[in-house]
Design a protein around this motif. Sequence first.
Motif, PDB file in Angstrom:
ATOM      1  N   ARG A  16       0.819  -1.206   0.000  1.00 18.67           N
ATOM      2  CA  ARG A  16       0.000   0.000   0.000  1.00 18.67           C
ATOM      3  C   ARG A  16       0.859   1.265   0.000  1.00 18.67           C
ATOM      4  O   ARG A  16       0.488   2.288  -0.572  1.00 18.67           O
ATOM      5  CB  ARG A  16      -0.919  -0.003   1.212  1.00 18.67           C
ATOM      6  N   GLY A  17       2.018   1.208   0.619  1.00 13.69           N
ATOM      7  CA  GLY A  17       2.851   2.396   0.743  1.00 13.69           C
ATOM      8  C   GLY A  17       3.610   2.768  -0.512  1.00 13.69           C
ATOM      9  O   GLY A  17       3.756   3.953  -0.826  1.00 13.69           O
ATOM     10  N   THR A  18       4.086   1.763  -1.250  1.00 14.22           N
ATOM     11  CA  THR A  18       4.947   2.047  -2.407  1.00 14.22           C
ATOM     12  C   THR A  18       4.325   1.664  -3.738  1.00 14.22           C
ATOM     13  O   THR A  18       4.789   2.106  -4.789  1.00 14.22           O
ATOM     14  CB  THR A  18       6.277   1.297  -2.269  1.00 14.22           C
ATOM     15  N   GLY A  19       3.291   0.840  -3.721  1.00 16.03           N
ATOM     16  CA  GLY A  19       2.695   0.357  -4.961  1.00 16.03           C
ATOM     17  C   GLY A  19       3.420  -0.836  -5.557  1.00 16.03           C
ATOM     18  O   GLY A  19       2.983  -1.373  -6.578  1.00 16.03           O
ATOM     19  N   ALA A  20       4.516  -1.277  -4.942  1.00  9.68           N
ATOM     20  CA  ALA A  20       5.224  -2.462  -5.424  1.00  9.68           C
ATOM     21  C   ALA A  20       4.322  -3.680  -5.291  1.00  9.68           C
ATOM     22  O   ALA A  20       3.529  -3.782  -4.349  1.00  9.68           O
ATOM     23  CB  ALA A  20       6.505  -2.667  -4.631  1.00  9.68           C
ATOM     24  N   ALA A  21       4.430  -4.598  -6.263  1.00 11.07           N
ATOM     25  CA  ALA A  21       3.540  -5.754  -6.272  1.00 11.07           C
ATOM     26  C   ALA A  21       4.319  -7.020  -6.606  1.00 11.07           C
ATOM     27  O   ALA A  21       5.343  -6.986  -7.296  1.00 11.07           O
ATOM     28  CB  ALA A  21       2.409  -5.552  -7.275  1.00 11.07           C
ATOM     29  N   TRP A  22       3.798  -8.142  -6.095  1.00 13.57           N
ATOM     30  CA  TRP A  22       4.421  -9.445  -6.313  1.00 13.57           C
ATOM     31  C   TRP A  22       3.337 -10.474  -6.579  1.00 13.57           C
ATOM     32  O   TRP A  22       2.285 -10.477  -5.945  1.00 13.57           O
ATOM     33  CB  TRP A  22       5.207  -9.875  -5.069  1.00 13.57           C
ATOM     34  N   GLY A  23       3.596 -11.366  -7.548  1.00 12.77           N
ATOM     35  CA  GLY A  23       2.694 -12.465  -7.817  1.00 12.77           C
ATOM     36  C   GLY A  23       1.576 -12.123  -8.779  1.00 12.77           C
ATOM     37  O   GLY A  23       1.431 -10.980  -9.232  1.00 12.77           O
ATOM     38  N   ARG A  24       0.776 -13.129  -9.069  1.00 12.65           N
ATOM     39  CA  ARG A  24      -0.372 -12.983  -9.957  1.00 12.65           C
ATOM     40  C   ARG A  24      -1.580 -13.687  -9.352  1.00 12.65           C
ATOM     41  O   ARG A  24      -1.449 -14.723  -8.732  1.00 12.65           O
ATOM     42  CB  ARG A  24      -0.080 -13.598 -11.327  1.00 12.65           C
ATOM     43  N   GLY A  25      -2.745 -13.099  -9.603  1.00 13.66           N
ATOM     44  CA  GLY A  25      -3.968 -13.701  -9.103  1.00 13.66           C
ATOM     45  C   GLY A  25      -4.852 -12.676  -8.417  1.00 13.66           C
ATOM     46  O   GLY A  25      -4.836 -11.492  -8.772  1.00 13.66           O
ATOM     47  N   LYS A  26      -5.603 -13.114  -7.455  1.00 13.49           N
ATOM     48  CA  LYS A  26      -6.509 -12.218  -6.742  1.00 13.49           C
ATOM     49  C   LYS A  26      -5.715 -11.184  -5.952  1.00 13.49           C
ATOM     50  O   LYS A  26      -4.647 -11.466  -5.420  1.00 13.49           O
ATOM     51  CB  LYS A  26      -7.410 -13.036  -5.810  1.00 13.49           C
ATOM     52  N   ASP A  27      -6.242  -9.985  -5.900  1.00 13.62           N
ATOM     53  CA  ASP A  27      -5.519  -8.872  -5.295  1.00 13.62           C
ATOM     54  C   ASP A  27      -5.593  -8.884  -3.773  1.00 13.62           C
ATOM     55  O   ASP A  27      -6.644  -9.150  -3.183  1.00 13.62           O
ATOM     56  CB  ASP A  27      -6.093  -7.536  -5.804  1.00 13.62           C
ATOM     57  N   VAL A  28      -4.436  -8.570  -3.184  1.00 14.39           N
ATOM     58  CA  VAL A  28      -4.351  -8.324  -1.741  1.00 14.39           C
ATOM     59  C   VAL A  28      -3.495  -7.075  -1.561  1.00 14.39           C
ATOM     60  O   VAL A  28      -2.354  -7.031  -2.011  1.00 14.39           O
ATOM     61  CB  VAL A  28      -3.695  -9.479  -0.973  1.00 14.39           C
TER      62      VAL A  28
END
Length: 223
Positions: free
Chosen positions: A166-178
């Motif tokens: 939530r703080g940086t917008g960095a994301a990991w993985g694929r599938g349903k969002d958390v």
Amino acid sequence: MRASAAAVWQEVHSERRRLVADLAGLRDDEWRRPSLCPGWDVHDVLAHLVDTARTGRVVFVRDLLVARMDFDRANANGIARHKRQDPRETLEALREAADLTRTPPARLVTRLVEAIVHGEDVRRPLGITGRYAEHAIVLALVHQLRTPVSFGGGRERAAGLRLTDRGTGAAWGRGKDVEGDAVDLLLAVSGRPVDRQRLAGDGAPDLAGTAPGPSAPDTAPPR
């Protein structure tokens, strides 16, 4: 994302000292408060941190052999070895061990996982807010996402999910969002209970529902 060994140890040493400061004024009953580690109270986690700070590769192998290759028993033996009758003495032992650079035969980043996750294991039940460097949390999270649960990680817990800091917008993985703060994502991936309201997205119930899990992300495999 990578960090030098010196940078990792600097973060670990700083976190140990911060934890000592945070726990310095606890009441007697607060030492007995259940931590986020199933079956361990705050004092148990502190003694475990003293044990792992003082345990190098040779001692780790020796302790595991004494425990007949039972990691739970090895952890319990380590707690018994360092848990003093007065929790303040155990706290002083962590202060004395804070700058050690000993590690079991595992990747150095596991020291960050230990410092942050175990820090939250005791801080959250006590209502203490942790203060962690963002890059340290991300290093620990990436390691947990890549490492199987059987080796102290959380890869299976995050399967089929896309985790977003939530703080940086960095994301990991694929599938349903958390979506959540990086430290909450780290805890959930590590098998710790996280307040459902701290996570958002259609995959949040799946990730929050993976706890409880292994309680010691320090070695391979875990407790």
